[in-house]
Design an enzyme around this catalytic site. Structure first.
Site, PDB file in Angstrom:
ATOM      1  N   HIS A   9      19.634  48.975 -35.082  1.00  0.00           N
ATOM      2  CA  HIS A   9      20.467  47.769 -35.120  1.00  0.00           C
ATOM      3  C   HIS A   9      19.700  46.648 -34.438  1.00  0.00           C
ATOM      4  O   HIS A   9      19.767  46.467 -33.224  1.00  0.00           O
ATOM      5  CB  HIS A   9      21.808  48.055 -34.425  1.00  0.00           C
ATOM      6  CG  HIS A   9      22.789  46.924 -34.505  1.00  0.00           C
ATOM      7  ND1 HIS A   9      24.152  47.118 -34.416  1.00  0.00           N
ATOM      8  CD2 HIS A   9      22.618  45.583 -34.654  1.00  0.00           C
ATOM      9  CE1 HIS A   9      24.772  45.954 -34.522  1.00  0.00           C
ATOM     10  NE2 HIS A   9      23.846  45.003 -34.646  1.00  0.00           N
ATOM     11  N   HIS A  11      18.352  42.616 -35.381  1.00  0.00           N
ATOM     12  CA  HIS A  11      18.219  41.463 -36.281  1.00  0.00           C
ATOM     13  C   HIS A  11      16.862  40.826 -35.979  1.00  0.00           C
ATOM     14  O   HIS A  11      16.651  40.353 -34.853  1.00  0.00           O
ATOM     15  CB  HIS A  11      19.342  40.462 -36.025  1.00  0.00           C
ATOM     16  CG  HIS A  11      20.713  41.059 -36.196  1.00  0.00           C
ATOM     17  ND1 HIS A  11      21.429  40.968 -37.370  1.00  0.00           N
ATOM     18  CD2 HIS A  11      21.491  41.786 -35.347  1.00  0.00           C
ATOM     19  CE1 HIS A  11      22.587  41.592 -37.235  1.00  0.00           C
ATOM     20  NE2 HIS A  11      22.652  42.102 -36.012  1.00  0.00           N
ATOM     21  N   HIS A 189      28.382  45.817 -39.992  1.00  0.00           N
ATOM     22  CA  HIS A 189      28.959  45.559 -38.679  1.00  0.00           C
ATOM     23  C   HIS A 189      30.477  45.690 -38.818  1.00  0.00           C
ATOM     24  O   HIS A 189      31.071  45.130 -39.752  1.00  0.00           O
ATOM     25  CB  HIS A 189      28.667  44.134 -38.215  1.00  0.00           C
ATOM     26  CG  HIS A 189      27.269  43.892 -37.735  1.00  0.00           C
ATOM     27  ND1 HIS A 189      26.157  44.208 -38.463  1.00  0.00           N
ATOM     28  CD2 HIS A 189      26.810  43.350 -36.571  1.00  0.00           C
ATOM     29  CE1 HIS A 189      25.083  43.860 -37.781  1.00  0.00           C
ATOM     30  NE2 HIS A 189      25.445  43.339 -36.621  1.00  0.00           N
ATOM     31  N   GLU A 192      33.137  45.084 -33.822  1.00  0.00           N
ATOM     32  CA  GLU A 192      32.452  44.406 -32.704  1.00  0.00           C
ATOM     33  C   GLU A 192      33.499  43.502 -32.061  1.00  0.00           C
ATOM     34  O   GLU A 192      33.923  43.742 -30.933  1.00  0.00           O
ATOM     35  CB  GLU A 192      31.248  43.611 -33.213  1.00  0.00           C
ATOM     36  CG  GLU A 192      30.498  42.863 -32.112  1.00  0.00           C
ATOM     37  CD  GLU A 192      29.392  41.955 -32.640  1.00  0.00           C
ATOM     38  OE1 GLU A 192      29.416  41.602 -33.829  1.00  0.00           O
ATOM     39  OE2 GLU A 192      28.499  41.586 -31.834  1.00  0.00           O
ATOM     40  N   ASP A 270      20.168  44.787 -30.839  1.00  0.00           N
ATOM     41  CA  ASP A 270      20.875  43.724 -31.564  1.00  0.00           C
ATOM     42  C   ASP A 270      19.999  42.472 -31.690  1.00  0.00           C
ATOM     43  O   ASP A 270      19.329  42.298 -32.713  1.00  0.00           O
ATOM     44  CB  ASP A 270      22.221  43.411 -30.887  1.00  0.00           C
ATOM     45  CG  ASP A 270      23.273  42.872 -31.851  1.00  0.00           C
ATOM     46  OD1 ASP A 270      23.000  42.811 -33.056  1.00  0.00           O
ATOM     47  OD2 ASP A 270      24.380  42.516 -31.388  1.00  0.00           O
ATOM     48  N   ASP A 271      20.022  41.607 -30.673  1.00  0.00           N
ATOM     49  CA  ASP A 271      19.242  40.353 -30.680  1.00  0.00           C
ATOM     50  C   ASP A 271      18.542  40.231 -29.328  1.00  0.00           C
ATOM     51  O   ASP A 271      18.961  39.438 -28.467  1.00  0.00           O
ATOM     52  CB  ASP A 271      20.197  39.166 -30.897  1.00  0.00           C
ATOM     53  CG  ASP A 271      20.950  39.287 -32.217  1.00  0.00           C
ATOM     54  OD1 ASP A 271      20.340  39.027 -33.270  1.00  0.00           O
ATOM     55  OD2 ASP A 271      22.134  39.671 -32.190  1.00  0.00           O
TER      56      ASP A 271
HETATM   57  N1  LIG Z   1      25.869  40.922 -32.890  1.00  0.00           N
HETATM   58  C1  LIG Z   1      25.969  40.366 -34.095  1.00  0.00           C
HETATM   59  N2  LIG Z   1      27.135  40.436 -34.757  1.00  0.00           N
HETATM   60  C2  LIG Z   1      27.271  39.868 -35.939  1.00  0.00           C
HETATM   61  N3  LIG Z   1      26.305  39.195 -36.559  1.00  0.00           N
HETATM   62  C3  LIG Z   1      25.130  39.091 -35.945  1.00  0.00           C
HETATM   63  N4  LIG Z   1      23.992  38.490 -36.318  1.00  0.00           N
HETATM   64  C4  LIG Z   1      23.098  38.655 -35.353  1.00  0.00           C
HETATM   65  N5  LIG Z   1      23.624  39.364 -34.344  1.00  0.00           N
HETATM   66  C5  LIG Z   1      24.900  39.653 -34.699  1.00  0.00           C
HETATM   67 ZN   LIG Z   2      24.184  42.989 -34.963  1.00  0.00          ZN
END
Ligand SMILES: Nc1ncnc2[nH]cnc12
Ligand SMILES: [Zn+2]
Length: 330
Positions: A9, A11, A189, A192, A270-271
């Protein structure tokens, strides 16, 4: 933490570090609304998913050429490798780029150039998953899928991301049917910020094989039982959940309880450029904050390879799993 692991997971646009953002802005003649990297970093104080997404989509303006996407992916793979990642299944958001006039081919070929060299340069095997923006229309997602057709040899699956609440999985039923007909794997997703019902919909209507996040399943004991029984992998992102205020502090993250309930959990970043750590940092953080011991960390690593889309390379999966089993914690 160097424990061998897969990242499921991630991005790629969320790996854009401030230094690279400024370098690409200078190269492409773009003026950023921040004086310097320090000021940009100071803007990383998010209230929720939307406040993060606003900054995330804005900063993507610096990504233009194949070389930009290649550099972005190569920088991520180098960092991931240094933290024990042996396999990465990487999300990208084509609509966020085509909406700015960047061709999907530029994105995929640029990322592909880095991915093609990843094993040799970084010892990391890779897969690419294209995500649809759920706050855009289903027609827009179908157009993105259509535009990706010349590049399907590079794409393993599809995902669904962006602002969750108010955009239930059912909105993308036809898109996922079309993706399945093309032989693509499916993830989304769900849970969340959105309700547990979105997790059920993603499984039953979109036919997904993994749930990205899935945190809110804990509000529905019957759903938890089902996820355990069907061994549905959840790609959790604990540092993201803290930064986007899904949980107040890491010490209160339900990961430990989720594992104890028998859920098939994985941890991911994630990011990472925005949320304070790459996946090795995340393993370290859950060890410290939640008291997860070596055997729980090993379970998370084992799950990451078992949940990965390595069905076309079972020999490799077995090799990675053997590395996890043999790993000695300090
Ligand atoms: N945590 C996240 N949830 C939804 N979309 C995303 N795009 C990038 N990170 C995300
Ligand atoms: Zn994500």
């Amino acid at each position: 933490m160097n424990l061998p692991k897969a990242e499921l997971h991630l991005h790629i646009e969320g790996t854009l570090e401030p230094e690279l953002a400024f370098a690409l802005a200078a190269r492409n003649g773009i003026e950023l609304p921040y004086a310097d990297t320090e000021e940009l970093r100071r803007a990383y104080l998010f209230d929720d998913l939307q406040s993060f997404l606003d900054l995330y989509y804005g900063l993507m303006a610096v990504l233009h050429t194949e070389a930009d996407f290649e550099e972005l992916a190569d920088a991520y793979l180098a960092r991931a490798a240094a933290q024990g990642v042996r396999h990465a299944e990487i999300f990208f958001d084509p609509q966020a780029h085509t909406a700015r006039g960047v061709d999907i081919g530029t994105v995929i070929e640029g990322l592909g150039r880095a991915l093609d060299r990843s094993e040799e340069r970084h010892g990391v095997s890779t897969r690419l998953i294209m995500c649809f923006l759920r706050d855009e229309s289903a027609e827009s997602a179908l157009a993105a899928l259509d535009a990706a057709k010349p590049y399907l040899h590079r794409i393993t699956g599809v995902g669904l991301d962006s602002a969750e609440v108010g955009h239930p999985p059912v909105k993308f039923r036809e898109v996922y049917e079309a993706a399945a007909a093309l032989g693509l794997r499916r993830v989304a997703h769900a849970g969340e910020e959105g309700p547990p019902a979105y997790i059920t919909e993603a499984l039953d209507i979109l036919g997904v094989e993994r749930i990205d996040h899935g945190l809110r399943c804990m509000e529905d004991p019957e759903l938890v039982s089902r996820l355990v029984r069907e061994r549905i992998p959840l790609t959790l992102c604990p540092l993201s959940n803290v930064r986007l205020r899904a949980v107040d502090i890491l010490e209160e993250h339900p990961l430990g309880r989720m594992m104890a309930a028998g859920l098939m959990c994985t941890v991911n970043s994630d990011d990472p450029a925005y949320f304070g750590g790459y996946v090795g940092d995340t393993f370290h953080a859950v060890h410290e904050a939640l008291g997860l011991g070596p055997e729980q960390l090993r379970e998370l690593a084992r799950n990451s390879f078992e949940a990965s889309f390595l069905e076309d390379d079972e020999e490799r999966r077995a090799r990675y799993l053997a590395e996890v089993a043999a790993y000695e914690f300090e």
